[in-house]
Design a protein around this motif. Structure first.
Motif, PDB file in Angstrom:
ATOM      1  N   ARG A  36       7.979  -3.952   2.177  1.00 10.02           N
ATOM      2  CA  ARG A  36       7.115  -3.309   1.184  1.00 10.02           C
ATOM      3  C   ARG A  36       5.840  -4.112   0.940  1.00 10.02           C
ATOM      4  NH1 ARG A  36       9.330   1.141  -0.807  1.00 10.02           N
ATOM      5  NH2 ARG A  36      11.588   1.320  -0.897  1.00 10.02           N
ATOM      6  N   SER A  37       5.952  -5.431   0.983  1.00 11.57           N
ATOM      7  CA  SER A  37       4.748  -6.249   0.813  1.00 11.57           C
ATOM      8  C   SER A  37       3.823  -6.108   2.028  1.00 11.57           C
ATOM      9  CB  SER A  37       5.114  -7.718   0.586  1.00 11.57           C
ATOM     10  OG  SER A  37       5.699  -8.270   1.732  1.00 11.57           O
ATOM     11  N   GLU A  38       4.413  -5.871   3.216  1.00 12.68           N
ATOM     12  CA  GLU A  38       3.599  -5.619   4.413  1.00 12.68           C
ATOM     13  C   GLU A  38       2.806  -4.317   4.255  1.00 12.68           C
ATOM     14  OE1 GLU A  38       3.282  -7.347   7.400  1.00 12.68           O
ATOM     15  OE2 GLU A  38       4.442  -8.999   6.555  1.00 12.68           O
ATOM     16  N   PHE A  39       3.420  -3.319   3.612  1.00 12.49           N
ATOM     17  CA  PHE A  39       2.715  -2.062   3.370  1.00 12.49           C
ATOM     18  C   PHE A  39       1.478  -2.321   2.517  1.00 12.49           C
ATOM     19  CE2 PHE A  39       6.957   0.440   3.480  1.00 12.49           C
ATOM     20  CZ  PHE A  39       6.928   0.442   4.854  1.00 12.49           C
ATOM     21  N   ARG A  84       2.756   6.385   6.434  1.00 16.94           N
ATOM     22  CA  ARG A  84       1.583   6.519   5.547  1.00 16.94           C
ATOM     23  C   ARG A  84       0.706   5.282   5.651  1.00 16.94           C
ATOM     24  NH1 ARG A  84       5.286   8.787   1.759  1.00 16.94           N
ATOM     25  NH2 ARG A  84       5.469   6.763   0.756  1.00 16.94           N
ATOM     26  N   ALA A  85       1.331   4.111   5.750  1.00 11.13           N
ATOM     27  CA  ALA A  85       0.573   2.854   5.856  1.00 11.13           C
ATOM     28  C   ALA A  85      -0.217   2.804   7.161  1.00 11.13           C
ATOM     29  CB  ALA A  85       1.512   1.665   5.737  1.00 11.13           C
ATOM     30  N   ARG A  86       0.393   3.286   8.238  1.00  7.20           N
ATOM     31  CA  ARG A  86      -0.292   3.300   9.534  1.00  7.20           C
ATOM     32  C   ARG A  86      -1.474   4.268   9.522  1.00  7.20           C
ATOM     33  NH1 ARG A  86       4.787   4.189  12.741  1.00  7.20           N
ATOM     34  NH2 ARG A  86       5.867   2.231  12.428  1.00  7.20           N
ATOM     35  N   ALA A  87      -1.319   5.380   8.805  1.00  7.35           N
ATOM     36  CA  ALA A  87      -2.364   6.408   8.778  1.00  7.35           C
ATOM     37  C   ALA A  87      -3.628   5.922   8.057  1.00  7.35           C
ATOM     38  CB  ALA A  87      -1.838   7.658   8.097  1.00  7.35           C
TER      39      ALA A  87
END
Length: 88
Positions: A36-39, A84-87
């Motif tokens: 989650r912190s990576e997100f 979503r993070a990748r987008a």
């Protein structure tokens, strides 16, 4: 305190199981928290962390530490968040 021999054995087993479950649950929570912190950071290693988190969750479910359906639900939500993070 347990009086019967079988109750004493059960108490010993409970201590071992509780310690093992705490270890597995703690490791799983840590891996998910890291993901989650990576997100939030938008780091590039999200896919690897996602695979690690999924592995930890499935392992915890297999060992009976968490229910299988909860593990599947968490993996699904983490995968959606990773997409979503990748987008972005």
């Amino acid at each position: 305190m347990a009086r019967h021999k079988s109750a004493q054995k059960r108490a010993r087993q409970d201590v071992k199981r509780r310690e093992r479950n705490r270890t597995i649950r703690s490791r799983t929570r840590g891996v998910v928290k890291t993901l989650r912190s990576e997100f939030e950071a938008g780091a590039a290693g999200v896919a690897e962390k996602l695979r690690e988190a999924e592995s930890a969750l499935r392992r915890a479910a297999t060992k009976g530490v968490i229910p299988k359906r909860r593990a599947s639900r968490q993996v699904s939500r983490l995968a959606k968040a990773a997409n979503r993070a990748r987008a972005k």
